[in-house]
Scaffold this active site. Structure first.
Site, PDB file in Angstrom:
ATOM      1  N   LEU A  46      -6.427   3.277   0.562  1.00  0.00           N
ATOM      2  CA  LEU A  46      -5.327   3.783   1.553  1.00  0.00           C
ATOM      3  C   LEU A  46      -4.771   2.487   1.739  1.00  0.00           C
ATOM      4  O   LEU A  46      -4.786   1.659   0.953  1.00  0.00           O
ATOM      5  CB  LEU A  46      -6.193   3.689   2.601  1.00  0.00           C
ATOM      6  CG  LEU A  46      -6.846   4.876   3.491  1.00  0.00           C
ATOM      7  CD1 LEU A  46      -7.464   4.536   4.581  1.00  0.00           C
ATOM      8  CD2 LEU A  46      -5.576   6.355   3.724  1.00  0.00           C
ATOM      9  N   ASP A  47      -3.783   2.865   1.476  1.00  0.00           N
ATOM     10  CA  ASP A  47      -2.341   2.028   1.411  1.00  0.00           C
ATOM     11  C   ASP A  47      -2.136   0.903   2.864  1.00  0.00           C
ATOM     12  O   ASP A  47      -3.184   1.479   3.775  1.00  0.00           O
ATOM     13  CB  ASP A  47      -0.331   2.667   1.410  1.00  0.00           C
ATOM     14  CG  ASP A  47      -0.599   3.296   0.553  1.00  0.00           C
ATOM     15  OD1 ASP A  47      -0.383   3.310  -0.502  1.00  0.00           O
ATOM     16  OD2 ASP A  47       0.391   4.163   0.910  1.00  0.00           O
ATOM     17  N   PRO A  48      -1.855  -0.337   2.421  1.00  0.00           N
ATOM     18  CA  PRO A  48      -1.883  -0.888   4.071  1.00  0.00           C
ATOM     19  C   PRO A  48      -1.265  -1.091   4.553  1.00  0.00           C
ATOM     20  O   PRO A  48      -2.220  -0.910   6.091  1.00  0.00           O
ATOM     21  CB  PRO A  48      -1.586  -2.986   3.381  1.00  0.00           C
ATOM     22  CG  PRO A  48      -1.282  -2.443   1.427  1.00  0.00           C
ATOM     23  CD  PRO A  48      -1.062  -0.944   1.011  1.00  0.00           C
TER      24      PRO A  48
END
Length: 304
Positions: A46-48
């Site tokens: 997942l993106d930050p």
């Protein structure tokens, strides 16, 4: 002789509700430390700034990660209309704007081409490799790249709500390798108004649902305690999409040594990939051939 990894021989899955502002790898490292586990990995980055389901595998469960990575996943995300950014989310710089705002009906009509087997160009700021280097590294250095389109299966893309004229919230169910940021970017271009992801949340991934998750704060507060161990889910959840066969006692012994072993089944056909258990314990994943499982992955688990 190979050096033994430090930590406990503990195996299973933990579903984290990842908070915004932290990388997926940082979550995995924290979980591994909290369980004092000898090995850990996750099934889909997942993106930050994204939140939601991050399935973390411990120990022997890491061998089942590919089956979760290949499974369908669901995302609820909000698109900011009228603005394009160089990262296709709020972390980047605005590169184009538009005063045009499509109607709800126009947005719904524009979703159809994004459903089914589509081709998608990953964002410039992504982990895709270009000549051996990550695209995001080249993008940070100011290089413009030609990134080839990649196939993506989108099971569904649904209009959920329109909070205001500048935003629309959608739900997407898709296969592996998809970038929600690219969907937002391409939808904005199709509508003629630009767009980028404002918020992104993964609600489920394969058999793992956000309703079964624990918070990152709970992991930190209960690190290295029995309370944390109680949240661990069985390894075989990572094999949900594969049929199960039962190994005989002799077959299980052979499978544990990486050899073909006898299994009992009434529904698996020759050449099918499946997993074998013995007295409730996963033993191996492999290919079924005429009463035997030919293993490709063996689980070193104690019974029970």
């Amino acid at each position: 002789m190979a050096r033994k990894r430090k930590g406990r021989d503990i195996s299973g899955w933990l579903v984290i509700d990842k908070p915004a502002g932290i990388t997926s790898n940082a979550v995995v490292n924290k979980v591994r430390w909290a369980f004092d586990a000898n090995k850990a990995g996750h099934a889909g980055t997942l993106d930050p700034e994204a939140t939601g389901v991050l399935a973390v595998a411990l120990g022997e469960a890491t061998k089942t990660v590919p089956y979760i990575t290949d499974a369908l996943k669901a995302y609820v995300f909000t698109v900011r209309l009228g603005q394009a950014t160089n990262t296709d989310d709020t972390e980047g710089e605005i590169t184009a704007t538009s005063d045009l705002r499509p109607t709800d009906a126009e947005i719904e009509a524009a979703l159809a081409p994004f459903i089914g087997d589509i081709m998608q160009v990953p964002p410039q700021f992504s982990a895709v490799k270009i000549d051996g280097q990550r695209a995001y590294k080249l993008a940070r250095e100011g290089e413009e790249m030609e990134i080839a389109a990649r196939p993506l299966f989108v099971d569904s893309l649904v209009f959920l709500e329109r909070p205001d004229a500048d935003h629309v919230t959608l739900e997407m169910v898709c296969g592996k390798g998809g970038y929600v940021r690219a969907i937002a970017r391409d939808l904005g271009e199709a509508l003629g108004c630009y767009g980028h992801v404002r918020e992104l949340r993964r609600t489920w991934s394969g058999p793992f649902d956000v309703d079964d998750s624990v918070t990152f704060a709970h992991i930190e507060a209960n690190a290295r305690t029995p309370e944390l161990d109680a949240h661990l889910l069985p390894l075989q959840l990572g094999l949900t999409d594969l049929p199960e066969v039962r190994a005989t006692a002799e077959g299980a012994a052979r499978l544990r040594h990486g050899n073909p072993g006898m299994v009992l089944t009434s529904s698996v056909e020759f050449g099918d990939e499946c997993w074998a258990s013995f007295e409730g314990t996963p033993v191996a994943v492999g290919t079924y051939r005429a009463g035997e499982l030919h293993p490709t992955r063996v689980f070193n688990l104690t019974q029970g």
